[in-house]
Design an enzyme around this catalytic site. Structure first.
Site, PDB file in Angstrom:
ATOM      1  N   GLU A 158      -7.908   9.318 -18.108  1.00 27.58           N
ATOM      2  CA  GLU A 158      -8.848  10.365 -18.506  1.00 27.58           C
ATOM      3  C   GLU A 158      -9.449  10.912 -17.218  1.00 27.58           C
ATOM      4  O   GLU A 158      -9.960  10.145 -16.401  1.00 27.58           O
ATOM      5  CB  GLU A 158      -9.975   9.771 -19.349  1.00 27.58           C
ATOM      6  CG  GLU A 158      -9.588   9.565 -20.790  1.00 27.58           C
ATOM      7  CD  GLU A 158     -10.754   9.032 -21.601  1.00 27.58           C
ATOM      8  OE1 GLU A 158     -11.814   9.689 -21.616  1.00 27.58           O
ATOM      9  OE2 GLU A 158     -10.589   7.968 -22.204  1.00 27.58           O
TER      10      GLU A 158
ATOM     11  N   ARG B 158      -5.429  -6.262 -19.076  1.00 30.63           N
ATOM     12  CA  ARG B 158      -6.092  -5.475 -18.051  1.00 30.63           C
ATOM     13  C   ARG B 158      -6.500  -6.390 -16.900  1.00 30.63           C
ATOM     14  O   ARG B 158      -6.638  -7.598 -17.053  1.00 30.63           O
ATOM     15  CB  ARG B 158      -7.276  -4.683 -18.584  1.00 30.63           C
ATOM     16  CG  ARG B 158      -8.265  -5.469 -19.386  1.00 30.63           C
ATOM     17  CD  ARG B 158      -9.413  -4.597 -19.795  1.00 30.63           C
ATOM     18  NE  ARG B 158     -10.323  -4.412 -18.683  1.00 30.63           N
ATOM     19  CZ  ARG B 158     -11.021  -3.306 -18.493  1.00 30.63           C
ATOM     20  NH1 ARG B 158     -10.881  -2.301 -19.306  1.00 30.63           N
ATOM     21  NH2 ARG B 158     -11.858  -3.219 -17.479  1.00 30.63           N
TER      22      ARG B 158
ATOM     23  N   LYS C 167     -17.528   3.239 -15.286  1.00 33.09           N
ATOM     24  CA  LYS C 167     -18.089   4.479 -14.766  1.00 33.09           C
ATOM     25  C   LYS C 167     -19.617   4.464 -14.872  1.00 33.09           C
ATOM     26  O   LYS C 167     -20.331   4.780 -13.931  1.00 33.09           O
ATOM     27  CB  LYS C 167     -17.513   5.623 -15.587  1.00 33.09           C
ATOM     28  CG  LYS C 167     -17.985   6.979 -15.142  1.00 33.09           C
ATOM     29  CD  LYS C 167     -17.434   8.063 -16.023  1.00 33.09           C
ATOM     30  CE  LYS C 167     -17.921   9.408 -15.510  1.00 33.09           C
ATOM     31  NZ  LYS C 167     -17.585  10.506 -16.385  1.00 33.09           N
TER      32      LYS C 167
HETATM   33  C1  LIG Z   1     -13.719  -8.133 -17.678  1.00 30.49           C
HETATM   34  O1  LIG Z   1     -13.862  -6.812 -18.142  1.00 30.49           O
HETATM   35  C2  LIG Z   1     -14.587  -6.659 -19.345  1.00 30.49           C
HETATM   36  C3  LIG Z   1     -14.550  -5.224 -19.728  1.00 30.49           C
HETATM   37  O2  LIG Z   1     -15.025  -4.393 -18.703  1.00 30.49           O
HETATM   38  C4  LIG Z   1     -15.987  -7.210 -19.178  1.00 30.49           C
HETATM   39  O3  LIG Z   1     -16.713  -7.082 -20.361  1.00 30.49           O
HETATM   40  C5  LIG Z   1     -15.892  -8.656 -18.772  1.00 30.49           C
HETATM   41  O4  LIG Z   1     -17.165  -9.181 -18.593  1.00 30.49           O
HETATM   42  C6  LIG Z   1     -15.065  -8.800 -17.511  1.00 30.49           C
HETATM   43  N1  LIG Z   1     -14.915 -10.184 -17.167  1.00 30.49           N
HETATM   44  C7  LIG Z   1     -15.092 -10.692 -15.938  1.00 30.49           C
HETATM   45  C8  LIG Z   1     -14.897 -12.140 -15.768  1.00 30.49           C
HETATM   46  O5  LIG Z   1     -15.379  -9.984 -15.021  1.00 30.49           O
END
Ligand SMILES: *[C@@H]1O[C@H](CO)[C@@H](O)[C@H](O)[C@H]1NC(C)=O
Ligand SMILES: *[C@@H]1O[C@H](CO)[C@@H](O)[C@H](O)[C@H]1NC(C)=O
Ligand SMILES: *[C@@H]1O[C@H](CO)[C@@H](O)[C@H](O)[C@H]1NC(C)=O
Ligand SMILES: *[C@H]1O[C@H](CO)[C@@H](O)[C@H](O)[C@H]1NC(C)=O
Length: 553
Positions: free
Chosen positions: A56, A237, A247
Site C-alpha cells: 500500500e 511475517r 506506521k
Molecule cells: C510482532 O508483530 C506483531 C504485529 O505488529 C506485534 O503485535 C507483536 O508484538 C510483535 N512481536 C514481537 C515479539 O515483536
C-alpha cells in the site's frame, strides 16, 4: 541507477509447484471450469511464473517488507518468471507521491527490477464489472450493517442477504456514484464477510500469514466469477525485536522527537537501514537466512547485524580511529624509524590494495587500552605490561604517567623496542598519529525491551521504553594543544540509543573519503561517512560494532 546486488534465493522456493499446477496445491478448489481457465491462462502467460509485490503506497517500507520483496521477486527470478510491483492504491486520491517513489527506490536498492509497475486502481473498471457480475450471479449483495455490528464472534446474519439481485444492482450503482456516506453500504460476498481483492494477472499470490484465513474466500471469489484462480501461499511475517515498525508508531516517535524522521538510523525502515550503512546484500542475505517458513519469525537484530558484518568485512577498507584519546609520547623513537607505514586495506587479502598511515613520536591510543592498575586477564598496556602497536613494528612500555590538576591521567611517556627484538606482547592495539579530528556517532538499540509493544513487558506503552539520547559533554582534556571534549567512556554508552563523540581522532588515510563511504575502524566497528561532513570535519556514523558485544575488544 541499476546496481548489481547479489540476490540469494531461499532454497525452499525451488521446490514449489510450477505454473499451471495450481490444482495440485493444498486447499485449492477445482471446479468444472478450472482446467479450461488454467489452459487459457497458460496461453497468456506461456507458463511463466508471475508474482507481484503489492505494498500500500501510504507508508515507508520496513525490514518485514524486505522479506516480502525477496520472496516475491526471488521466487519469480528462481523460476525464470517475472514480478510486478503493484501498488495497492485502493484510494488513489489519498496516496502521496513520495510513498510511490520511496517504495520503488527501495525495491531497486535491494537489487530488484519490477517487470512492470502497476496499480490496483488501473483495474478499477474491471473490478467494478466483476463485482456487478458477482451480484448478477447471486453471489453478492449490498448490505447496510455497520462495521461495529460485524465485529466479534457472534455476528448476526445480515437482514439484506436475500434481497433481490436487481435491488443490489441499483444500490451498487448508487454506491459507485458516491451517494452513500462512508460505511452506509457495502458489497458483501455471500460466502464471507470480507470483500476479497482480485489479482487478475497473477499466477502466484504470496502473502503473509494473516491472509491465510482469507485464502478460502479468495478461491471462492475467483470460482464464483469463473475467472482464473492464482495459487495463494502464506509465509510468516518477519518481526524484529527491540523495535516497532507500524506506521502509526513510527509517526509517534517522529512527532515526539524521539527520532528525527522515518529514516533515522535507529529505526528499521529500509531507508533508515540504508542511511545507517547497511548494504542491501546483507539485508537480502538476512531474508534468505530467515527463510520462508509459515510460522511468524521473530528475529533478534543481531542476526541482521551479523549479515551486515559479513558483507562489510569484504568491502569496507580498514582504518584506525580513536574515540577516547590518550596522548602517548615515544621518548626514544629511533631516528631511522619509518614515518609512513603502508597498511593493507584488507589484511586478509593484500592484493585488494593498501593505504599509508603517518607514524611519529606522538601517537594517540584509546584510554581503555591503558590501565594503571593491573587486572587479571587484562592484556594491554599497564605500567608493568608492554603492548604492541599494530603495523608499526614496535612494542611500547610505560616510562612516565602524566596527570592533570585533578589527578587524572592525561598523557603517557613510553619507550619503544622493535617487535623483532623483544618477546611477543600479549596484545597489539590500534593508534593514530598526526590524526584528523572527526565526529563519531554510535547507536544502541532504540528500545530497552525486546517487545516494546507488549503491555505485559512495557505497561506504560512503547514510548515509555525509549533508550534516552545522550550527547557527550564530558570534561575536556588537552590534546595536541587543543581542547577537545567528548570523551567516550566504555560501558556507559549502553544506556543510550545515540552517543555523539564530537572529537574523535582518525588516521589521515580517510581524508579523501566521500559521503556514504564505509570503513572498518580497527577494533571499533564499521562506520559510514555521514552527509553532515564538512571539509573541516568528517562525521562518521557507526553502522555496526565489530562483534556482538562492543565491550569485548
Ligand atoms: C510482532 O508483530 C506483531 C504485529 O505488529 C506485534 O503485535 C507483536 O508484538 C510483535 N512481536 C514481537 C515479539 O515483536
Ligand atoms: C548519522 O547520525 C545522525 C545522528 O543520529 C543522524 O541524524 C543521521 O541521519 C545519520 N546519518 C546517516 C547517513 O545515517
Ligand atoms: C573477514 O574476512 C576474512 C577473509 O576475507 C576472514 O578470514 C575473516 O574470518 C572474516 N572475519 C569475519 C569477522 O567474518
Ligand atoms: C493479465 O491477464 C488478462 C487476462 O486475464 C490479460 O488480458 C492481460 O493482458 C494480462 N496482463 C499481463 C500484464 O499479462
Amino acid at each position: 541507477m541499476k546496481r548489481a546486488v547479489k540476490v540469494n534465493l531461499p532454497l525452499v522456493l525451488i521446490i514449489c509447484c510450477a505454473s499451471g499446477e495450481n490444482y495440485k496445491t493444498e486447499g485449492y478448489v477445482v471446479t468444472p471450469n478450472t482446467m479450461d481457465l488454467l489452459k487459457k491462462h497458460l496461453e497468456v502467460t506461456g507458463g511463466q511464473v508471475r508474482s507481484r509485490f503489492p505494498p500500500e503506497p501510504n507508508g515507508i517500507l520496513h525490514i518485514g517488507h524486505a522479506k516480502a520483496i525477496n520472496f516475491n521477486f526471488g521466487f519469480a527470478k528462481a523460476n525464470g518468471g517475472i514480478c510486478f510491483l503493484r501498488y495497492d492504491d485502493t484510494n488513489p486520491e489519498k496516496e502521496e507521491e513520495k510513498y510511490f517513489t520511496a517504495i520503488r527506490d527501495m525495491v531497486q536498492w535491494l537489487g530488484y527490477e519490477p517487470y512492470e509497475v502497476t496499480h490496483a486502481s488501473d483495474n478499477f473498471q474491471r473490478l467494478y464489472d466483476l463485482a456487478v457480475d458477482l451480484i448478477r450471479r447471486g453471489h453478492a449483495y449490498v448490505c447496510h450493517q455497520r462495521g461495529e455490528e460485524l465485529k466479534g464472534h457472534n455476528v448476526p446474519p445480515s437482514p439484506w442477504r436475500d434481497r433481490p439481485v436487481q435491488e443490489s444492482l441499483v444500490l451498487f450503482e448508487r454506491m459507485r456514484k458516491g451517494l452513500f456516506a462512508e460505511g452506509e453500504a457495502t458489497l458483501r460476498m455471500k460466502m464471507v464477510m470480507e470483500d476479497g481483492k482480485m489479482d487478475p494477472n497473477i499466477t502466484h499470490s504470496l502473502c503473509t500469514k494473516e491472509f491465510q484465513a482469507r485464502r478460502s474466500s479468495y478461491y471462492w471469489l475467483c470460482n464464483a466469477l469463473d475467472v482464473y484462480c492464482p495459487v495463494q501461499w502464506e509465509y510468516g511475517r518477519l518481526n524484529l525485536t527491540y523495535t516497532v515498525v507500524s506506521k502509526r508508531k513510527i509517526i509517534k516517535l517522529v512527532e515526539t522527537g524521539v527520532v528525527r524522521d522515518w529514516d533515522d538510523p535507529r529505526l528499521f525502515t529500509l531507508t533508515a537501514l540504508r542511511r545507517r550503512g547497511f548494504p542491501p546484500q546483507a539485508i537480502n542475505n538476512f531474508c534468505a537466512r530467515v527463510g520462508v517458513t509459515v510460522a511468524q519469525s521473530t528475529m533478534e537484530p543481531h542476526l541482521l547485524e551479523a549479515c551486515v558484518r559479513e558483507v562489510l568485512n569484504d568491502s569496507a577498507p580498514r582504518a584506525m580511529a580513536i574515540l577516547e584519546p590518550l596522548k602517548v609520547t615515544i621518548i626514544d623513537l629511533p631516528a631511522g624509524a619509518r614515518r609512513e607505514l603502508r597498511v593493507a586495506d584488507f589484511p586478509a587479502n593484500e592484493a585488494k590494495g593498501s593505504h599509508t598511515v603517518p607514524f611519529s613520536n606522538t601517537i594517540f591510543i584509546e584510554q581503555s587500552d591503558f590501565r594503571e592498575v593491573m587486572e587479571k586477564g587484562y592484556k594491554r598496556l599497564t605500567p608493568d605490561q608492554p603492548v604492541g602497536l599494530r603495523y608499526a613494528g614496535f612494542v611500547i612500555s610505560v616510562k612516565n604517567i602524566i596527570r592533570d590538576e585533578s589527578g587524572r591521567v592525561c598523557a603517557l611517556q613510553v619507550s619503544c623496542a622493535s617487535s623483532d627484538s623483544v618477546e611477543k606482547p600479549k596484545a597489539f592495539i590500534h593508534w593514530v598519529s598526526e590524526p584528523l579530528r572527526c565526529e563519531v556517532r554510535l547507536y544502541e538499540r532504540l528500545f530497552v525491551h525486546k517487545n516494546p509493544e507488549d503491555p505485559a513487558e512495557v505497561p506504560a506503552g512503547f514510548l515509555s521504553d525509549v533508550n534516552p539520547t545522550w550527547t557527550s559533554t564530558r570534561p575536556v582534556v588537552p590534546v595536541q594543544g587543543r581542547l577537545i571534549s567528548g570523551l567516550w567512556v566504555q560501558g556507559q554508552q549502553s544506556d543510550n540509543s545515540l552517543t555523539v563523540i564530537e572529537s574523535a581522532l582518525v588516521d589521515r588515510s580517510v581524508a579523501a573519503a566521500r559521503v556514504f563511504d564505509k570503513f572498518q575502524f580497527e577494533r571499533v566497528g564499521y562506520f559510514s561517512v555521514d552527509p553532515d561532513s564538512t571539509a573541516q570535519k568528517l562525521v562518521f556514523n557507526r553502522t555496526v560494532t565489530l562483534k556482538e558485544d562492543p565491550g569485548k575488544i
